[in-house]
Design a protein around this motif. Structure first.
Motif, short mmCIF file in Angstrom:
data_model
loop_
_atom_site.label_atom_id
_atom_site.label_comp_id
_atom_site.label_asym_id
_atom_site.label_seq_id
_atom_site.Cartn_x
_atom_site.Cartn_y
_atom_site.Cartn_z
N ALA A 1 0.82 -1.21 0.00
CA ALA A 1 0.00 0.00 0.00
C ALA A 1 0.85 1.26 0.00
CB ALA A 1 -0.93 -0.01 1.21
N GLY A 2 2.13 1.15 0.40
CA GLY A 2 2.97 2.34 0.53
C GLY A 2 4.04 2.51 -0.53
N TRP A 3 4.22 1.52 -1.40
CA TRP A 3 5.24 1.63 -2.44
C TRP A 3 4.96 0.64 -3.56
CZ3 TRP A 3 7.97 -2.75 -3.58
CH2 TRP A 3 8.04 -3.74 -2.59
N PHE A 4 5.61 0.88 -4.72
CA PHE A 4 5.55 -0.09 -5.81
C PHE A 4 6.77 0.05 -6.70
CE2 PHE A 4 3.37 3.58 -7.61
CZ PHE A 4 3.99 3.70 -8.85
N VAL A 5 7.02 -1.03 -7.44
CA VAL A 5 8.05 -1.08 -8.48
C VAL A 5 7.36 -1.66 -9.70
CG1 VAL A 5 10.26 -2.08 -9.18
CG2 VAL A 5 9.88 -1.47 -6.77
N ALA A 6 7.49 -1.00 -10.85
CA ALA A 6 6.80 -1.44 -12.06
C ALA A 6 7.77 -1.52 -13.24
CB ALA A 6 5.67 -0.47 -12.40
N ASP A 7 7.54 -2.52 -14.10
CA ASP A 7 8.30 -2.67 -15.33
C ASP A 7 7.43 -2.14 -16.46
OD1 ASP A 7 9.69 -3.44 -17.58
OD2 ASP A 7 9.81 -5.55 -17.06
N VAL A 8 7.78 -0.96 -16.96
CA VAL A 8 6.97 -0.31 -18.00
C VAL A 8 7.51 -0.55 -19.41
CG1 VAL A 8 6.08 1.44 -16.41
CG2 VAL A 8 8.17 1.91 -17.71
N ALA A 9 8.34 -1.56 -19.58
CA ALA A 9 8.97 -1.82 -20.88
C ALA A 9 7.95 -1.99 -22.01
CB ALA A 9 9.87 -3.06 -20.79
N GLU A 10 6.82 -2.61 -21.72
CA GLU A 10 5.82 -2.86 -22.76
C GLU A 10 4.74 -1.80 -22.82
OE1 GLU A 10 6.37 -5.37 -24.84
OE2 GLU A 10 8.16 -5.83 -23.65
N ALA A 11 4.82 -0.79 -21.97
CA ALA A 11 3.73 0.18 -21.85
C ALA A 11 3.86 1.39 -22.76
CB ALA A 11 3.62 0.65 -20.40
N GLY A 12 4.85 1.39 -23.62
CA GLY A 12 4.99 2.51 -24.54
C GLY A 12 5.67 3.71 -23.94
N GLU A 13 6.35 3.54 -22.81
CA GLU A 13 7.09 4.64 -22.19
C GLU A 13 8.40 4.82 -22.93
OE1 GLU A 13 7.07 6.18 -18.75
OE2 GLU A 13 4.98 5.74 -18.44
N GLY A 14 8.79 6.04 -23.16
CA GLY A 14 10.12 6.31 -23.66
C GLY A 14 10.34 6.17 -25.15
N GLY A 15 9.30 6.12 -25.94
CA GLY A 15 9.50 6.12 -27.38
C GLY A 15 9.70 4.74 -27.97
N THR A 16 10.36 4.70 -29.12
CA THR A 16 10.53 3.44 -29.84
C THR A 16 11.95 2.93 -29.71
OG1 THR A 16 11.09 4.64 -31.85
CG2 THR A 16 8.78 4.09 -31.53
N GLY A 17 12.12 1.67 -30.08
CA GLY A 17 13.45 1.08 -30.03
C GLY A 17 13.77 0.57 -28.64
N ALA A 18 14.83 -0.20 -28.55
CA ALA A 18 15.25 -0.76 -27.26
C ALA A 18 15.86 0.33 -26.40
CB ALA A 18 16.26 -1.87 -27.49
N PRO A 19 15.49 0.37 -25.14
CA PRO A 19 16.09 1.36 -24.24
C PRO A 19 17.59 1.15 -24.13
CG PRO A 19 14.14 0.39 -23.25
CD PRO A 19 14.45 -0.40 -24.47
#
Length: 124
Positions: A83-101
């Motif tokens: 309830a007080g924190w989280f860690v998320a993997d946004v690799a598939e969510a369209g964050e940061g544009g195109t191409g491999a980070p």
């Protein structure tokens, strides 16, 4: 053990210890990540590489609001947290544009992180 995460810095240290986040020597400066919650509120989080975002707050409604934002992403976003924190993997969510980070964490074992920090894991 989940109670041992008492700040954003402590959460980042726990994630970095397990994921080996890239740092300035790798050309990544780990900028803050801002989650814009309803009513103009914002939650300040942090990034571990370009695809892992994390946040901590004493205000559980801010954490819940940020998790709802992640749930509204185009693709499912795996999230570990309490309830007080989280860690998320946004690799598939369209964050940061195109191409491999360019800057990635060495590891991204969210299941292990959940077990070791006493957290739940959800997707999408």
């Amino acid at each position: 053990m989940a109670d041992s995460v008492g700040s954003l810095d402590e959460l980042f240290e726990a994630v970095d210890e397990r994921f080996d986040c890239p740092g300035p020597s790798d050309g990544f400066f780990g900028e803050d990540h801002f989650f814009m919650i309803e009513d103009g509120q914002q939650l300040v989080g942090r990034k571990c590489g370009e695809t892992i975002v994390l946040a901590w707050s004493e205000d559980e409604s801010l954490i819940q609001g940020a998790r709802e934002l992640l749930n509204s992403a185009i693709a499912p976003v795996p999230v570990v947290g309490t309830a007080g924190w989280f860690v998320a993997d946004v690799a598939e969510a369209g964050e940061g544009g195109t191409g491999a980070p360019e800057h990635q964490a060495t590891a991204k074992d969210l299941d292990r992180l959940a077990t070791e920090l006493g957290a739940d894991i959800t997707e999408g």
